[in-house]
Write an enzyme that holds these catalytic residues in place. Structure first.
Site, PDB file in Angstrom:
ATOM      1  N   TYR A 141       8.191  -2.743  10.449  1.00 53.67           N
ATOM      2  CA  TYR A 141       9.586  -2.510  10.827  1.00 53.67           C
ATOM      3  C   TYR A 141      10.072  -3.499  11.878  1.00 53.67           C
ATOM      4  O   TYR A 141      11.239  -3.853  11.904  1.00 53.67           O
ATOM      5  CB  TYR A 141       9.753  -1.092  11.393  1.00 53.67           C
ATOM      6  CG  TYR A 141       9.857  -0.009  10.359  1.00 53.67           C
ATOM      7  CD1 TYR A 141       8.764   0.327   9.571  1.00 53.67           C
ATOM      8  CD2 TYR A 141      11.039   0.697  10.185  1.00 53.67           C
ATOM      9  CE1 TYR A 141       8.848   1.334   8.642  1.00 53.67           C
ATOM     10  CE2 TYR A 141      11.131   1.715   9.253  1.00 53.67           C
ATOM     11  CZ  TYR A 141      10.035   2.031   8.480  1.00 53.67           C
ATOM     12  OH  TYR A 141      10.130   3.036   7.557  1.00 53.67           O
ATOM     13  N   LYS A 189      -5.512   1.028   6.228  1.00 51.38           N
ATOM     14  CA  LYS A 189      -5.918   0.352   4.989  1.00 51.38           C
ATOM     15  C   LYS A 189      -6.925  -0.711   5.410  1.00 51.38           C
ATOM     16  O   LYS A 189      -6.766  -1.912   5.175  1.00 51.38           O
ATOM     17  CB  LYS A 189      -4.671  -0.235   4.304  1.00 51.38           C
ATOM     18  CG  LYS A 189      -4.915  -0.818   2.925  1.00 51.38           C
ATOM     19  CD  LYS A 189      -5.210   0.222   1.852  1.00 51.38           C
ATOM     20  CE  LYS A 189      -5.544  -0.464   0.532  1.00 51.38           C
ATOM     21  NZ  LYS A 189      -6.047   0.494  -0.500  1.00 51.38           N
ATOM     22  N   ASP A 221      -4.175   5.243   0.726  1.00 44.06           N
ATOM     23  CA  ASP A 221      -4.001   5.652  -0.680  1.00 44.06           C
ATOM     24  C   ASP A 221      -4.709   6.975  -0.962  1.00 44.06           C
ATOM     25  O   ASP A 221      -4.138   7.897  -1.554  1.00 44.06           O
ATOM     26  CB  ASP A 221      -4.441   4.537  -1.651  1.00 44.06           C
ATOM     27  CG  ASP A 221      -5.824   3.962  -1.349  1.00 44.06           C
ATOM     28  OD1 ASP A 221      -6.399   4.303  -0.297  1.00 44.06           O
ATOM     29  OD2 ASP A 221      -6.327   3.169  -2.168  1.00 44.06           O
ATOM     30  N   ASP A 245       5.990   6.823   7.628  1.00 39.22           N
ATOM     31  CA  ASP A 245       7.277   7.036   6.967  1.00 39.22           C
ATOM     32  C   ASP A 245       7.044   7.622   5.576  1.00 39.22           C
ATOM     33  O   ASP A 245       7.658   8.619   5.182  1.00 39.22           O
ATOM     34  CB  ASP A 245       8.028   5.697   6.873  1.00 39.22           C
ATOM     35  CG  ASP A 245       9.369   5.848   6.181  1.00 39.22           C
ATOM     36  OD1 ASP A 245      10.100   6.794   6.524  1.00 39.22           O
ATOM     37  OD2 ASP A 245       9.681   5.023   5.294  1.00 39.22           O
ATOM     38  N   ASP A 249       7.347  11.939   4.280  1.00 44.97           N
ATOM     39  CA  ASP A 249       8.199  12.397   3.169  1.00 44.97           C
ATOM     40  C   ASP A 249       7.348  13.146   2.140  1.00 44.97           C
ATOM     41  O   ASP A 249       7.741  14.193   1.633  1.00 44.97           O
ATOM     42  CB  ASP A 249       8.889  11.221   2.464  1.00 44.97           C
ATOM     43  CG  ASP A 249      10.280  10.922   3.018  1.00 44.97           C
ATOM     44  OD1 ASP A 249      10.479  11.116   4.232  1.00 44.97           O
ATOM     45  OD2 ASP A 249      11.159  10.482   2.244  1.00 44.97           O
TER      46      ASP A 249
HETATM   47  C1  IPM Z   1      12.935   7.950   8.673  1.00 43.26           C
HETATM   48  C2  IPM Z   1      13.870   7.082   7.873  1.00 43.26           C
HETATM   49  C3  IPM Z   1      14.085   5.756   8.601  1.00 43.26           C
HETATM   50  C4  IPM Z   1      12.735   5.070   8.700  1.00 43.26           C
HETATM   51  C5  IPM Z   1      15.126   4.817   7.951  1.00 43.26           C
HETATM   52  C6  IPM Z   1      16.453   5.504   7.747  1.00 43.26           C
HETATM   53  C7  IPM Z   1      15.304   3.551   8.743  1.00 43.26           C
HETATM   54  O1  IPM Z   1      13.411   6.899   6.570  1.00 43.26           O
HETATM   55  O2  IPM Z   1      13.266   8.270   9.817  1.00 43.26           O
HETATM   56  O3  IPM Z   1      11.876   8.307   8.157  1.00 43.26           O
HETATM   57  O4  IPM Z   1      12.311   4.389   7.755  1.00 43.26           O
HETATM   58  O5  IPM Z   1      12.091   5.220   9.743  1.00 43.26           O
HETATM   59 MN    MN Z   2      11.610   8.055   6.134  1.00 44.58          MN
END
Ligand code: IPM
Ligand code: MN
Length: 369
Positions: A141, A189, A221, A245, A249
Site C-alpha cells: 500500500y 508467504k 494461501d 485486507d 474480508d
Molecule cells: C479496507 C478497505 C481499504 C483497504 C480500501 C478502501 C483502501 O478495503 O479498509 O479494508 O484496502 O485498506
Molecule cells: Mn478491505
C-alpha cells in the site's frame, strides 16, 4: 468524560451507517453524563466533489486535534477512471498514514444467533472468535517505487517492511493475545518472498518476550483455506497489510456478512475507527445497509479511546440481543429461518438503542442498590 470525535462519514452507505453509530454514542454520553462532541468533516469522493481533494487540509487538521476519528466508508464509481493517487481511497490511505496508527484490529466473531445466516455450516463456525491484527502503514500500500508506466506497458509496486515496523505490530498482537486465548498465528508467504522471511524472523524474535503465548506461522494461501475449514482454531491472527485486507474480508463469512465487522486502528497519534465494509454504492440510499459494523466500531472507540469498557461491552451485548430477537438487515437475512424479521438501517439502529437503554438502566439500578 469529554471526547471530541471527528466524523468522516464519506461516501455511499458511509453516512447512513455512521449516523446510527453516532446515535449510539450520543446515547452513551447521555446515560453516563459524558460530554461528547462530534465534528463532521469531508473525506473521500464527497471531499473531491466539494474541494478537489480526497483529504482536504481542514479535515486532516481537525482530525489531528480530535480524541478519536470515526469513519464511515469511502469509494465512488464516479472516480473509477482516475489513477489511485486521485481516487477517494487515497484520502483514506493518507488519513491512515497521517494519524500514524499501524495496528488495525479486526474482530471476526461467530454470533450464535447468526449461525443459520452464514453460508458456512453452524458446526464449522461455532465458537469462532478471531482478532485480526493487520499492519496498516506498510507493505504494497505504501512501498515505493510504485508506478504504471503506460509507454512501456509495465507497472510495479513494492512490498517493503523494516524490522521495526514488523516488531511494533507483532508486539500489539502478542499483548492482545496475552489477554485472550494466548495464541498468535502469523501469516506470511515466506516460501517465496524475502519480505515475508524478514516478517517471520522478526515475529519469532518478538515471541520470545511472550513465553505464555503460542506462536504459529501460516502461509497466506493455506491460511485462506484453514480459516474457512476450522475457524475456531484461531485466536489472534497477525498479518501484513494486503494479506490482512484480503483475509479479513474472507473472515466476514464466519460472522455472516461484511456489514457486521468493526475495526480500530491504534498505535498512532489519534486512533481511527472504521467498519471493515466499503461504501456499497449499489445499496446506498435504499435503507438496506447494515449499521451493526459501524455500531460495533463505536464500541471499539469507547474501549480503546475512552476506556469506557462497560459501555463498549453494553453496546456489544445490545447487538447480540437484537440479533437473538431475530432482527436482520438484508445482508444477514440469508437462510430459511422463520423467526427472522427484516429491518432497515435506521430501524436496526433504533433496536440497538432500545436494547442498550434497557441494559444501561439495569446496570444503573444495580449500582444504586
Ligand atoms: C479496507 C478497505 C481499504 C483497504 C480500501 C478502501 C483502501 O478495503 O479498509 O479494508 O484496502 O485498506
Ligand atoms: Mn478491505
Amino acid at each position: 468524560m469529554r471526547l471530541k470525535i471527528a466524523i468522516l462519514a464519506g461516501d455511499g452507505i458511509g453516512p447512513e451507517v455512521t449516523n446510527e453509530a453516532v446515535n449510539i454514542l450520543k446515547a452513551v454520553a447521555e446515560f453516563g453524563g459524558h460530554d461528547f462532541t462530534f465534528v463532521p468533516l469531508l473525506l473521500g469522493g464527497v471531499a473531491i466533489t466539494a474541494t478537489g481533494s480526497p483529504l482536504p487540509t481542514a479535515t486532516l487538521d481537525a482530525c489531528l486535534e480530535s480524541d478519536a476519528v470515526l469513519l464511515g466508508a469511502v469509494g465512488d464509481k464516479k472516480f473509477d477512471a482516475l489513477t489511485p493517487d486521485k481516487r477517494p481511497e487515497s484520502g483514506l490511505l493518507q488519513i491512515r498514514h497521517a494519524l500514524g496508527g499501524f495496528a488495525n484490529l479486526r474482530p471476526s466473531i461467530a454470533y450464535p444467533a447468526l449461525s443459520a445466516n452464514s453460508p458456512l455450516r453452524p458446526e464449522v463456525t461455532e465458537g469462532a472468535d478471531i482478532l485480526f491484527v493487520r499492519e496498516l502503514l506498510g507493505g504494497l500500500y505504501f512501498g515505493s517505487p510504485r508506478e504504471w508506466n503506460k509507454s512501456t506497458g509495465e507497472a510495479w509496486n513494492t512490498m517493503r517492511y523494516t524490522k521495526s515496523e514488523v516488531a511494533r505490530v507483532a508486539r500489539v498482537a502478542f499483548e492482545l493475545a496475552s489477554k485472550r486465548r494466548r495464541k498468535v498465528t502469523s501469516v506470511d508467504k515466506a516460501n517465496v518472498l524475502e519480505v515475508s522471511q524478514l516478517w517471520r524472523a522478526t515475529v519469532t524474535e518478538v515471541a520470545k518476550d511472550y513465553p505464555a503465548v503460542t506462536l504459529e506461522h501460516q502461509l497466506v494461501d493455506s491460511m485462506a483455506m484453514h480459516l474457512m475449514n476450522i475457524p475456531r482454531n484461531f485466536d489472534v491472527v497477525l498479518t501484513e497489510n494486503l494479506f490482512g485486507d484480503i483475509l479479513s474480508d474472507e473472515a466476514s463469512i464466519i460472522t455472516g456478512s461484511l456489514g457486521m465487522l468493526p475495526s480500530a486502528t491504534i498505535g498512532g497519534t489519534v486512533n481511527l475507527y472504521e467498519p471493515v465494509h466499503g461504501s456499497a454504492p449499489d445499496i446506498a440510499g435504499t435503507g438496506k445497509a447494515n449499521p451493526l459494523g459501524a455500531i460495533l466500531t463505536a464500541a471499539m472507540l469507547l474501549r480503546h479511546s475512552a476506556n469506557l469498557e462497560e459501555d463498549a461491552a453494553a453496546i456489544e451485548s445490545a447487538v447480540r440481543t437484537v440479533l437473538a430477537d431475530g432482527h436482520r438487515t438484508a445482508d444477514i437475512a440469508r437462510g430459511n429461518t422463520a423467526s427472522q424479521h427484516l429491518v432497515s438501517t435506521t430501524e436496526m439502529g433504533k433496536l440497538v438503542h432500545q436494547a442498550l437503554a434497557q441494559s444501561i438502566d439495569q446496570r444503573q439500578s444495580m449500582h444504586a442498590v
